[in-house]
Each structure stands twice: as C-alpha cells, then as structure tokens.
Design an enzyme around this catalytic site. Sequence first.
Site, PDB file in Angstrom:
ATOM      1  N   GLY A  16       0.792  -1.225   0.000  1.00  0.00           N
ATOM      2  CA  GLY A  16       0.000   0.000   0.000  1.00  0.00           C
ATOM      3  C   GLY A  16       0.823   1.274   0.000  1.00  0.00           C
ATOM      4  O   GLY A  16       0.344   2.343   0.349  1.00  0.00           O
ATOM      5  N   GLY A  18       2.061   2.644  -2.636  1.00  0.00           N
ATOM      6  CA  GLY A  18       1.898   3.384  -3.891  1.00  0.00           C
ATOM      7  C   GLY A  18       2.929   3.008  -4.933  1.00  0.00           C
ATOM      8  O   GLY A  18       3.359   3.850  -5.718  1.00  0.00           O
ATOM      9  N   LYS A  19       3.317   1.720  -4.945  1.00  0.00           N
ATOM     10  CA  LYS A  19       4.227   1.249  -5.999  1.00  0.00           C
ATOM     11  C   LYS A  19       3.621   1.478  -7.373  1.00  0.00           C
ATOM     12  O   LYS A  19       4.310   1.778  -8.330  1.00  0.00           O
ATOM     13  CB  LYS A  19       4.425  -0.264  -5.838  1.00  0.00           C
ATOM     14  CG  LYS A  19       5.732  -0.631  -5.244  1.00  0.00           C
ATOM     15  CD  LYS A  19       6.035  -2.110  -5.382  1.00  0.00           C
ATOM     16  CE  LYS A  19       4.909  -3.068  -5.374  1.00  0.00           C
ATOM     17  NZ  LYS A  19       4.463  -3.689  -4.194  1.00  0.00           N
ATOM     18  N   THR A 191      14.861   5.962   8.892  1.00  0.00           N
ATOM     19  CA  THR A 191      15.391   5.270   7.714  1.00  0.00           C
ATOM     20  C   THR A 191      15.565   3.768   7.894  1.00  0.00           C
ATOM     21  O   THR A 191      15.860   3.055   6.945  1.00  0.00           O
ATOM     22  CB  THR A 191      16.767   5.851   7.314  1.00  0.00           C
ATOM     23  OG1 THR A 191      17.687   5.573   8.377  1.00  0.00           O
ATOM     24  CG2 THR A 191      16.692   7.338   7.085  1.00  0.00           C
ATOM     25  N   GLY A 357     -21.836  -4.197  -9.368  1.00  0.00           N
ATOM     26  CA  GLY A 357     -21.905  -4.992  -8.143  1.00  0.00           C
ATOM     27  C   GLY A 357     -22.408  -6.389  -8.442  1.00  0.00           C
ATOM     28  O   GLY A 357     -22.839  -6.683  -9.562  1.00  0.00           O
ATOM     29  N   CYS A 384     -23.867  -0.981 -15.024  1.00  0.00           N
ATOM     30  CA  CYS A 384     -23.922  -2.442 -14.966  1.00  0.00           C
ATOM     31  C   CYS A 384     -24.987  -2.920 -13.970  1.00  0.00           C
ATOM     32  O   CYS A 384     -26.162  -2.921 -14.293  1.00  0.00           O
ATOM     33  CB  CYS A 384     -22.529  -3.005 -14.679  1.00  0.00           C
ATOM     34  SG  CYS A 384     -22.370  -4.700 -15.257  1.00  0.00           S
ATOM     35  N   HIS A 510     -19.249  -0.608 -18.648  1.00  0.00           N
ATOM     36  CA  HIS A 510     -18.497   0.125 -17.615  1.00  0.00           C
ATOM     37  C   HIS A 510     -17.761   1.303 -18.241  1.00  0.00           C
ATOM     38  O   HIS A 510     -16.602   1.164 -18.644  1.00  0.00           O
ATOM     39  CB  HIS A 510     -17.494  -0.809 -16.940  1.00  0.00           C
ATOM     40  CG  HIS A 510     -18.132  -1.802 -16.040  1.00  0.00           C
ATOM     41  ND1 HIS A 510     -18.393  -1.545 -14.717  1.00  0.00           N
ATOM     42  CD2 HIS A 510     -18.595  -3.045 -16.280  1.00  0.00           C
ATOM     43  CE1 HIS A 510     -18.982  -2.599 -14.168  1.00  0.00           C
ATOM     44  NE2 HIS A 510     -19.116  -3.525 -15.100  1.00  0.00           N
ATOM     45  N   GLU A 512     -16.474   3.791 -16.862  1.00  0.00           N
ATOM     46  CA  GLU A 512     -15.382   4.338 -16.041  1.00  0.00           C
ATOM     47  C   GLU A 512     -13.995   3.928 -16.530  1.00  0.00           C
ATOM     48  O   GLU A 512     -13.019   4.634 -16.319  1.00  0.00           O
ATOM     49  CB  GLU A 512     -15.559   3.944 -14.565  1.00  0.00           C
ATOM     50  CG  GLU A 512     -15.422   2.466 -14.222  1.00  0.00           C
ATOM     51  CD  GLU A 512     -16.730   1.666 -14.336  1.00  0.00           C
ATOM     52  OE1 GLU A 512     -17.607   2.079 -15.123  1.00  0.00           O
ATOM     53  OE2 GLU A 512     -16.862   0.632 -13.658  1.00  0.00           O
TER      54      GLU A 512
END
Length: 533
Positions: A16, A18-19, A191, A357, A384, A510, A512
């Site tokens: 988490g 943000g790779k 670090t 959904g 959808c 979809h 989006e």
Amino acid sequence: MAAPKFIFVTGGVMSGLGKGVVSSSIAKLLQLSDQRVSCVKIDPYLNYDAGTMNPIAHGEVFVTDDGGECDMDIGNYERFLDQNIPKSHNITTSQVYSSVMEKERRGDYLGKCVQIIPHITDEIKSRIRSIAAAESLDMLIVECGGTVGDIESLPFLEALRQMRVEDGPKNVAFVHVTLAPSLDVVGEQKTKPTQHSVQELRRIGIQPDYVTVRCDQRLQDKPREKIALFTNVPVDDVLSCHNAGTIFRVPHMLYEQGFVNSIFEKFGKLGYINTSNNWKGWNETVDAIESTPERDALRIAMVGKYVALADSYVSVNHALRHAGAAIGRRIDIDLVDSESIPAGRLDGYDGILVPGGFGTRGAEGIIHAAQHAQETDTPYLGICFGFQLAAVAFARTSCGLDGATSTEIDVDAHNPVIDILPEADGTRDMGGSLRLGAIDIDIASGSRAESIYGSRSISRRHRHRYEFNTDYLDRFADAGMVFSGKSDSGRRMEILEIPESRFFVGVQFHPEFNSRPAKPEETFAAFIGAAAN
Ligand code: GLN
C-alpha cells in the site's frame, strides 16, 4: 531498433505504499521524454486473474479492452499514459505455471526435470521480453507486486535478477519503493525500515539503482544521505516521493529530482531532449484536476455494497473527477452503504450513482436508490448492476410488475426482468465466464444517448453475467423507458433512459474504464453536467 530497456519496480517495508503510482509516474515522465513506454504488473498471488477477488480486499477489478480482469494498477497505467493496456500486461503466478505445465504435458521438456529455475523463471522472462518486442517499446516498466521477502514473489524477483545479468546494467534498472515514517508531524524521518528492506533485496542478489522513499513531507537531506550510505545508492538517486495534492503530481516530482537525466545516463541514451512542450499539456491537465474549488462542490451519492474500501470503485471515482475538472467543479463523493439506507439518507444530493456490483446483499437498497432518484428527479447514473437494478425499480414502480427482480437475486423471480445471459446459463465456472471486454454498441437516432456520445456507435468494456430480459421490452416502452443503446444486432439492451427525466440513464457497460484525465468519458461528463444544472 535499439534493445528495449527495462525498469523493474519492487516494494519494501509494507504494502500500500503506492508502488503503482511510482511505476505509472516513471512511465509517464519517460513518455513525456518522448520514449515509447508501457507498464506490466506482476501479481505473485495464485489466482489466475483478479476476476474472482473481493474488491474490498484488493480494490477494483479493472477490465481491459481485450477482456482481461486485471489488478487495479492497470487502470493507473491507462490513466497516466492515456493508452490502452492489454491483459497480457498483468502476469500472475497461475498464468506462468499453467503455461509451464502445459508445455510439460506436451513434451516440450522431454527428458528434463522441470524446475522453478530455469523453467518458471524462463517463462517469466520470455513474457516480459515478448511484450517489449511485440510493442516495439523503448522502455518497459515492470512492477512486481507484493513486498520483498514474500515467498510468492521469489521466482519473479529471481527472473528479474537474471534479466539484469543477461541484458546488463545499461539495459536494466531497479527501483525500490520504501517508506520513511515520521512518528510525529515535525519528527525526524526514520530510515531503518528502508535499510532493512534494501538488505532483504540484496540478499536475493538485487542491488537497487534507485530508492524512492514514501514520506509525508519531502525527504530531508540527512535521512536521504543516510539511506544512500546504507543502501549503496548514490544520494541523487534516493528520491523523495512525498504526499501530493493528486497522484498526477508524482511524475513531475521525480522529474525535478533529476530522474530522467539520471536514467538516460545509466542507459547510455545521450543527447539533450527538450520536453517542456510535452510537460506543458500534462501540467495543465493536473492543474485542472487539482484546482477545483472546495466551495460549490457537487455532491454525489455513490450507492453500493463495497463501500468499506474507497479503492473498490477507484475508476468510477477518477471518472467523476475527470468530468468535474472539465467544468471546474470539485466532486464530493459520499459512499452510501446499500445494505442500510435510513429514510432521508439520499436527500439533497446533486446526483446519485450506482456502480457495478454482484449478489443479493444490498440489492434492495440499490433498487430503493434508483426509485428515489426517479421520484425526486435527481440525476441518476446506473452502471452495470446499477443499470439492471434501475430496470427492476422501473418495472416495480412504473410498469406495475409485482415482484420484478433479477434472477441473480431470486432464481425463481415472478417477473425476471433481468436474467442470466443465455451463454452463461449452465456454466459452473466463476472465473473468466462473464461477458467481458470491449463490445460495439449501436445508438438510437434522436435519443439522449446520441447527444451524450455525439455518435451512433460506440465501443465500451463489459463485465457481467446477467442482462435485460427482452420479453419485457413492450411493457417498459409503454411505461416510458427507452432502450437507446443495443448490441449484438439489437438483441442486447445496453443503455436505458427515461426521456422526460432530468437525467435517468443506465448503462450495461463500464464507462469508467475509458475515462482519462482531461478526457472525461462521455457518460460521466453528461451525468456531471446534469448534476451541475
Ligand atoms: N451482477 C451483475 C451481472 O453479473 C452486474 C455485474 C456488474 O455490475 N459488473 O450481470
């Protein structure tokens, strides 16, 4: 053509960080430096694809044009690069093992003992290399999911390590993403987690070329020098990746820290490139996204059951914001749990949106939301599942069809206005068995849809197992609903609209997944336009 260059992005410390954003940003700034780039996501989990995973745990399932059910990072790549990514760019453990097993059964390895090294690692390398070759890329950014130290990612990291040995440091670079936490706001940036995670990476033979450090505030000089010292990375290649107003600022953040010059030098690509014109357009796009004022924000209720994690609908969130940015309006999205909607909960919104959904839980709440939108003439966009349940709501309130529902909710429905796709009926497999990917849709002349899309034909991505039951077409038409978009020679209903409403539109597809910064997808632009009126 010169050999393609590979940039491998690994992650340390925790998930988490943000790779995906770092990978997309590197790709973007190289694209802005006139390189032909693309991105690949490796997901070391055992699922064949993301299709059967719960969005609350893993975020949205992103659907590609060619029908891949992919990790949501693929969506970030598409939005950053403004380029479609095929499903072959999302590599999982299952896909790799399946091909190796298939080859073994075919006898391709006759006489040999089939092993992780070399057979699995060769398959991984060959997939990565063939993408770069087939697409004639200058540079391919490959993000390896998971955190260094995970058992599942070992074969992938081993394959990447081998690629550096085989192709040499002029063609392969490693970027490691870590975290420098501060324990309080003014506190020092720690670090140690970065030191440990780079040690872990080196233990498996990978020395990173860059360390990108996630932190709240810009990485200070002292921790930067300390990280450089302990990780063997030049101090200028320890990059600060601090919080920004929008993720789309990150490419420029890396650019400012000299990433382009550094990587070009490493890769032996010489010559000065002036890319200020390329940056101008991108910066304007980002400014528009970021500068929408807080006052007079549009309030959108997003009603669904995956509200526990905002990432469940990440592409919808982006698409709404692209549409808002285009008219200078900020969008406040309120996630409403469809399982319990108290009276009055949906009052006062500028628009109501129901995203995709599955399943019965919360379905009645969604039907109620669609009815509420119709009754109060609040702009409604159903995507959808939101299209299907808008049809159910309309059947009950306007067509007098008692007990109307979808057979997904009740297999013995008295009025099954939404029913299983004929081709899906009887299939037991849940994975990869939906109607997937981009499909052409014909649009009725003179409809609202025609004015939304400015065209009589569009192509959009799909992911569904149920559809409108055309036995009910006449009843719906008599009650004032128009099906203005159809596919498969008119057999399938794709767009519904109630012409006399301010905006009551449902789409089986979809939209989006097609929205991009500065290029809002038309359905969203029209919905937000109506909400703003
Ligand atoms: N559950 C519905 C179907 O399978 C809708 C799917 C979706 O919203 N993606 O058709």
